[in-house]
Design an enzyme around this catalytic site. Structure first.
Site, PDB file in Angstrom:
ATOM      1  N   CYS A 384      66.488  -8.765  30.721  1.00 32.69           N
ATOM      2  CA  CYS A 384      65.609  -8.940  31.881  1.00 32.69           C
ATOM      3  C   CYS A 384      64.924 -10.313  31.822  1.00 32.69           C
ATOM      4  O   CYS A 384      65.588 -11.310  32.063  1.00 32.69           O
ATOM      5  CB  CYS A 384      64.635  -7.775  31.982  1.00 32.69           C
ATOM      6  SG  CYS A 384      64.144  -7.477  33.676  1.00 32.69           S
ATOM      7  N   HIS A 510      68.138  -3.202  31.988  1.00 28.80           N
ATOM      8  CA  HIS A 510      67.634  -2.759  30.675  1.00 28.80           C
ATOM      9  C   HIS A 510      68.611  -1.783  30.027  1.00 28.80           C
ATOM     10  O   HIS A 510      68.484  -0.575  30.217  1.00 28.80           O
ATOM     11  CB  HIS A 510      66.286  -2.054  30.848  1.00 28.80           C
ATOM     12  CG  HIS A 510      65.183  -2.962  31.255  1.00 28.80           C
ATOM     13  ND1 HIS A 510      64.303  -3.499  30.353  1.00 28.80           N
ATOM     14  CD2 HIS A 510      64.818  -3.439  32.467  1.00 28.80           C
ATOM     15  CE1 HIS A 510      63.438  -4.270  30.986  1.00 28.80           C
ATOM     16  NE2 HIS A 510      63.721  -4.246  32.275  1.00 28.80           N
ATOM     17  N   GLU A 512      68.683  -0.807  27.073  1.00 26.81           N
ATOM     18  CA  GLU A 512      68.014   0.015  26.054  1.00 26.81           C
ATOM     19  C   GLU A 512      67.612   1.396  26.568  1.00 26.81           C
ATOM     20  O   GLU A 512      67.544   2.340  25.790  1.00 26.81           O
ATOM     21  CB  GLU A 512      66.791  -0.721  25.479  1.00 26.81           C
ATOM     22  CG  GLU A 512      65.584  -0.890  26.393  1.00 26.81           C
ATOM     23  CD  GLU A 512      65.653  -2.109  27.321  1.00 26.81           C
ATOM     24  OE1 GLU A 512      66.761  -2.597  27.584  1.00 26.81           O
ATOM     25  OE2 GLU A 512      64.595  -2.549  27.797  1.00 26.81           O
TER      26      GLU A 512
HETATM   27  N1  GLN Z   1      58.991 -10.546  34.915  1.00 28.13           N
HETATM   28  C1  GLN Z   1      60.374 -10.502  35.269  1.00 28.13           C
HETATM   29  C2  GLN Z   1      60.571  -9.960  36.671  1.00 28.13           C
HETATM   30  O1  GLN Z   1      59.735  -9.321  37.217  1.00 28.13           O
HETATM   31  C3  GLN Z   1      61.169  -9.696  34.265  1.00 28.13           C
HETATM   32  C4  GLN Z   1      60.753  -8.272  34.168  1.00 28.13           C
HETATM   33  C5  GLN Z   1      61.257  -7.590  32.919  1.00 28.13           C
HETATM   34  O2  GLN Z   1      61.558  -8.224  31.930  1.00 28.13           O
HETATM   35  N2  GLN Z   1      61.278  -6.252  32.922  1.00 28.13           N
HETATM   36  O3  GLN Z   1      61.607 -10.179  37.251  1.00 28.13           O
END
Ligand code: GLN
Length: 538
Positions: A384, A510, A512
């Site tokens: 992410c 994600h 995970e």
């Molecule tokens: N802050 C980033 C976004 O909003 C990544 C979010 C995250 O890592 N879950 O796109």
């Protein structure tokens, strides 16, 4: 009433006794005996969901396929049971009140005074029974967050009391988790806090059927008898929960204590066969007897609190077992990266994971680490925000776009290689408005991720607002960072990889959240494998 049986798990004496792990372990045993089981967590705080909470407050925010931002205990439920959870599996006081107040505004209460009892308690009871009424489960385990006696848990405890009465004999039971502390000065385990806690529960009209006693030392027979007598439970219903070296030992420990049998008896359910834990035990065996080890850096800004990265840590445990490798995770604070850290720490690692996150703090450190991993062929996985930083690093240092950034960090930036999606631009409310839950992704033929997943069509969970800016895609790809995973409907970039590097993958989603004991996530499995390869090549 429905055929579904209900188990309520309450906690006493202190928080952090591991109610979630006990609930998940019991569910595992019941599932392994052939009962369709699910778990639900009721959280007494007023946030509508934990999505707006800083990880320092409550640990990681876990995300389900249906896009619910939930308590991290749901992660344990999925990892143990290998069954998806949903919004229905996590309810907070905020959500309960929100829905009661919405009904009040619609006039659904027909002029009545709206009160905690019965309106809030009815709403809680409904939420508990949603899963049971779906017809999908034989047994629903409901874990009540907090500790009995807390002001904020009172409506939940009252709802449980009413439900126990309505369900009738053999259809519901209460497990109370308590602490049996050891006083070293006296050299003794003490039962009084448990007695008081059971009494507090009784004052609310609930009799504990089973006691699960968290302890650092074995409970003697005498002590078990004493707890049974003074807490009004059967002798076999005093269950010891001794500290374990891994949470994955707890189902077997509970099996040894006979927790599942006591539960089935009380619910008038047959024992059926002995629990089938073959796959589980295979995993445990591999987890405990690794043939090698790797050191992987976890680069993030919440590293002081391990719960912030719970699912990532657990995914490493699953992937480590799959590779028969012990994964030593080394925390690297992204705010404190300098040449010394790069040369003394990062250089020695077998792999680097750059973690998800929000906001500006620590991002330049993440970018430095990614540059180092890219230039020195260290296996890299960016999740992410970690993927977004990999794109920025590449744009800055390979394409020479020095001011490349994300508009999250610099709203007026001239080269926003990571930018807000169009539909996110007019959003003013923060809660529940990110790109959430499961989204499809097409994987490019011949890519590393295709090999890793063994598939060209995957679905993964998201939680972010910002995206790879497709205006820069051609330029970035031409320079070597390939977009090998795309959303089939929108063309949004979900995966980037660097074919000239041994293992360099960034994912907007994600992985995970979807790693379980029964199904370790392929990306983590592949990443650990490449880390081992890197170590062996050194
Ligand atoms: N802050 C980033 C976004 O909003 C990544 C979010 C995250 O890592 N879950 O796109």
């Amino acid at each position: 009433m429905a055929d579904t049986k209900y188990i309520f798990v309450t906690g006493g004496v202190t928080s952090s006794l591991g109610k979630g792990i006990i609930a998940a372990s019991l569910a595992k045993l019941l599932q392994a005996r052939g009962y369709k089981t699910t778990i639900q967590k009721l959280d007494p705080y007023i946030n509508v969901d934990p999505g707006t909470l800083n990880p320092y407050e409550h640990g990681e925010c876990y995300v389900t396929d249906d896009g619910a931002e939930t308590d991290l205990d749901l992660g344990h439920y999925e990892r143990f049971l290998n069954v998806n959870t949903s919004q229905a599996n996590n309810v907070t006081t905020g959500r309960i009140y929100q829905s009661v107040i919405e009904k009040e505004r619609k006039g659904e209460f027909l002029g009545k005074t709206v009160q905690v009892v019965p309106h809030i308690t009815n709403e809680i009871k409904e939420r508990i029974q949603i899963l049971g009424k779906s017809g999908d489960y034989d047994i629903v385990i409901t874990e009540i967050g907090g500790t009995v006696g807390d002001i904020e848990s009172l409506p939940y405890i009252e709802a449980v009391r009413q439900l126990m009465w309505e369900l009738g004999d053999n259809n519901g039971l209460v497990i109370h988790l308590t602490l049996v502390p050891y006083l070293s000065a006296a050299g003794e385990l003490k039962t009084k806090p448990t007695q008081h806690s059971v009494k507090t529960l009784m004052e609310s009209g609930i009799k504990a059927d089973i006691l699960v006693c968290r302890t650092e030392h074995e409970l003697s027979d005498d002590l078990r008898e004493k707890l049974a007598l003074f807490c009004n439970v059967k002798r076999e219903a005093v269950i010891q929960s001794i500290d374990a070296s891994t949470i994955y030992d707890v189902p077997n420990l509970m099996l040894g204590e006979g927790l599942d049998k006591v539960v089935l008896k009380k619910l008038s359910l047959e024992e059926r066969s002995e629990p089938d834990l073959v796959r589980w035990d295979q995993f445990l065996d591999r987890h405990k007897n690794p043939k090698d080890e790797v050191h992987i850096g976890l680069v993030g800004k919440y590293v002081e609190l391990q719960d912030s990265y719970k699912s990532i840590l657990e995914a490493f445990i699953h992937a480590g077992a799959e590779n028969e490798v012990k994964v030593n995770v080394e925390y690297i604070h992204s705010e404190y990266i300098d040449t010394k850290v790069l040369q003394n720490k990062i250089a020695k690692l077998d792999g680097v994971l750059v973690a998800p996150g929000f906001g500006e703090r620590g991002i330049e450190g993440k970018i430095e680490v990614i540059k180092y991993a890219r230039e020195n062929d260290i296996p890299f996985l960016g999740i992410c925000l970690g993927m977004q930083m990999a794109v920025i690093e590449f744009a800055r240092n390979v394409l020479g776009i020095k001011d490349a950034n994300s508009t999250e960090m610099n709203a007026g930036c001239k080269n926003p290689v990571i930018d807000l999606m169009e539909e996110q631009k007019n959003i003013t409310q923060m809660g529940g408005t990110m790109r959430l839950g499961a989204w499809d992704c097409n994987i490019a033929e011949g890519s590393l991720v295709e090999k890793i997943y063994g598939s060209n069509a995957i679905s993964e969970r998201h939680r972010h607002r910002y995206e790879f800016n497709n205006k820069y895609k051609e330029q970035i790809e031409a320079a070597g960072l390939k977009a090998t995973g795309l959303n089939p409907d929108t063309g949004l970039v979900e995966v980037v990889e660097l074919p000239t590097h041994p293992w360099f993958v960034g994912v907007q989603y994600h992985p995970e959240y979807k790693s379980t004991v029964a199904n370790p996530h392929p990306l983590f499995v592949g990443f650990v494998k490449s880390a081992l390869q890197h170590k062996l090549n050194k």
